[in-house]
Design an enzyme around this catalytic site. Structure first.
Site, PDB file in Angstrom:
ATOM      1  N   TYR A 285       0.850  -1.187   0.000  1.00 30.76           N
ATOM      2  CA  TYR A 285       0.000   0.000   0.000  1.00 30.76           C
ATOM      3  C   TYR A 285       0.891   1.244   0.000  1.00 30.76           C
ATOM      4  O   TYR A 285       1.606   1.515   0.964  1.00 30.76           O
ATOM      5  CB  TYR A 285      -0.886  -0.017   1.233  1.00 30.76           C
ATOM      6  CG  TYR A 285      -2.086   0.895   1.168  1.00 30.76           C
ATOM      7  CD1 TYR A 285      -3.331   0.397   0.795  1.00 30.76           C
ATOM      8  CD2 TYR A 285      -1.989   2.236   1.513  1.00 30.76           C
ATOM      9  CE1 TYR A 285      -4.443   1.229   0.764  1.00 30.76           C
ATOM     10  CE2 TYR A 285      -3.094   3.066   1.474  1.00 30.76           C
ATOM     11  CZ  TYR A 285      -4.325   2.554   1.103  1.00 30.76           C
ATOM     12  OH  TYR A 285      -5.425   3.382   1.071  1.00 30.76           O
ATOM     13  N   TYR A 330      -5.714   5.154  -7.136  1.00 28.86           N
ATOM     14  CA  TYR A 330      -5.944   5.024  -5.696  1.00 28.86           C
ATOM     15  C   TYR A 330      -7.396   4.611  -5.486  1.00 28.86           C
ATOM     16  O   TYR A 330      -8.303   5.437  -5.473  1.00 28.86           O
ATOM     17  CB  TYR A 330      -5.660   6.351  -4.994  1.00 28.86           C
ATOM     18  CG  TYR A 330      -5.898   6.309  -3.498  1.00 28.86           C
ATOM     19  CD1 TYR A 330      -4.955   5.741  -2.643  1.00 28.86           C
ATOM     20  CD2 TYR A 330      -7.058   6.831  -2.932  1.00 28.86           C
ATOM     21  CE1 TYR A 330      -5.172   5.700  -1.271  1.00 28.86           C
ATOM     22  CE2 TYR A 330      -7.272   6.803  -1.566  1.00 28.86           C
ATOM     23  CZ  TYR A 330      -6.326   6.229  -0.735  1.00 28.86           C
ATOM     24  OH  TYR A 330      -6.548   6.187   0.616  1.00 28.86           O
TER      25      TYR A 330
END
Length: 376
Positions: A285, A330
């Site tokens: 991430y 994202y």
């Protein structure tokens, strides 16, 4: 044990954009239908839905839009991007215990054209009155505190952060689904990008994207008979560290660390029987570049403070071959899970060779989660 009891049998996504031109509900429905088609299943097969507490699409609304029938399992996970892999863990628990047979995990957002997460907002339920007035009111500002301390403790530089972005953009440049397809950058480009919150530059921060991703989770046995090769969930974990806060845990003795990822890592390696040396590629991430370095350390790929050397060496496993959230989009980490499935299937745009497992992590700085996916 839940290890290897369930698999991701289908993945679906919308295009990734800066202005989707449609509602988040429609985005969710499109991604879910695509995921079901990928698995060769019908909407009527769905009996469970899991999403983020931050998702604005009510499960019953989503069920109506896709044409699902009765639902026996509904669940939501909090803490923003930290929920990404945990929604899959929830689906695994439901499938493994027989509560549901076909669970869809989804996340849809208009984060660029609608609510922009990079703006200053007061998180609900948190006593932020002592740091918001000081300007620590955005995720970047909060993470900058950790980044500065990390630099002080371990001698890291902004160039070390920049190498994470350069790598992500190199992969994105050859991924047709990525927003930055065909647009690699150099370390000089990173150095020239403007400050957002020192020591974070614009190119240290993930994108703001519109789009949706959905995943279909069912039993590992059933998945073998479906349309596409499945990705077996060899491990799924969630965790929070001592004195956890958001996005910087100011209460800890050691600020420049992510012990919540350590909690997750120990579970992942223990459940799966794998270790860092077995991992073929890692989908980490990457909302902010310093946290990629810190994750490598917490996950056991190197010692504390050594990640800056690892990422500059040939010993570093390929990270975010889809371009990550810095280069692809994202979608709160869900597109990273979809990429891990493609890597297991052998269908990724930037396919990493080998047959080892794929590691996926969720948002850090908050209670987080992780997965290890492998071939059936």
């Amino acid at each position: 044990m839940i290890a290897r009891t369930a698999a991701i049998a289908g993945i679906g996504a919308t295009e990734f954009s800066k202005d989707s031109g449609r509602s988040e509900l429609r985005l969710a429905a499109e991604a879910i239908r695509a995921a079901l088609d990928d698995a060769g299943l019908r909407p009527s097969d769905v009996d469970g839905l899991v999403t983020f507490t931050m998702d604005d699409n009510a499960e019953i609304a989503v069920a109506r839009e896709i044409g699902a029938g009765e639902l026996t399992f509904l669940s939501r996970i909090g803490y923003g991007g930290g929920a990404a892999c945990a929604v899959v863990q929830q689906a695994v628990l439901a499938v493994a215990t027989g509560i549901a047979s076909t669970v869809v995990c989804y996340r849809a957002l208009n984060e660029r054209s609608g609510r922009r997460f990079g703006q200053a907002t007061l998180p609900p339920g948190l006593d932020a009155s002592w740091h918001y007035p000081m300007g620590l009111a955005t995720p970047a500002a909060m993470v900058a505190m950790v980044a500065r301390r990390y630099m002080h403790d371990y001698g890291a530089t902004t160039d070390d952060f920049g190498r994470v972005t350069v790598s992500a953009r190199r992969y994105a440049a050859t991924n047709p689904a990525a927003w930055f397809f065909g647009r690699p950058i150099t370390l000089d480009d990173h150095r020239a990008s403007r400050w957002i919150a020192e020591p974070l530059r614009l190119l240290d921060c993930c994108q703001e994207s519109d789009g949706a991703v959905a995943l279909v989770v069912t039993s590992a046995e059933r998945a073998c008979d479906l349309r596409r090769p499945s990705a077996v969930i060899s491990a799924a974990a969630q965790g929070s560290g001592t004195d956890q806060f958001v996005m910087t845990s100011y209460y800890r003795d050691e600020v420049a660390a992510l012990p919540e990822m350590g909690v997750v890592a120990r579970q992942l390696w223990g459940q799966s029987g794998f270790g860092p040396g077995d991992v073929r590629t890692a989908v980490l991430y990457d909302h902010f570049t310093p946290y990629v370095l810190m994750q490598l350390e917490e996950l056991g790929f190197c010692g504390r403070g050594e990640a800056r050397h690892l990422i500059a060496s040939a010993d570093c496993p390929p990270i975010n071959p889809n371009g990550g959230q810095l280069g692809e989009a994202y979608i709160h980490g869900m597109n990273g899970i979809a990429e891990a499935v493609r890597q297991v299937r052998g269908t990724a745009a930037n396919q990493v060779p080998g047959d080892g497992p794929v590691l996926v992590t969720a948002g850090t700085g908050v209670p987080t989660s992780g997965l290890i996916l492998s071939a059936a």
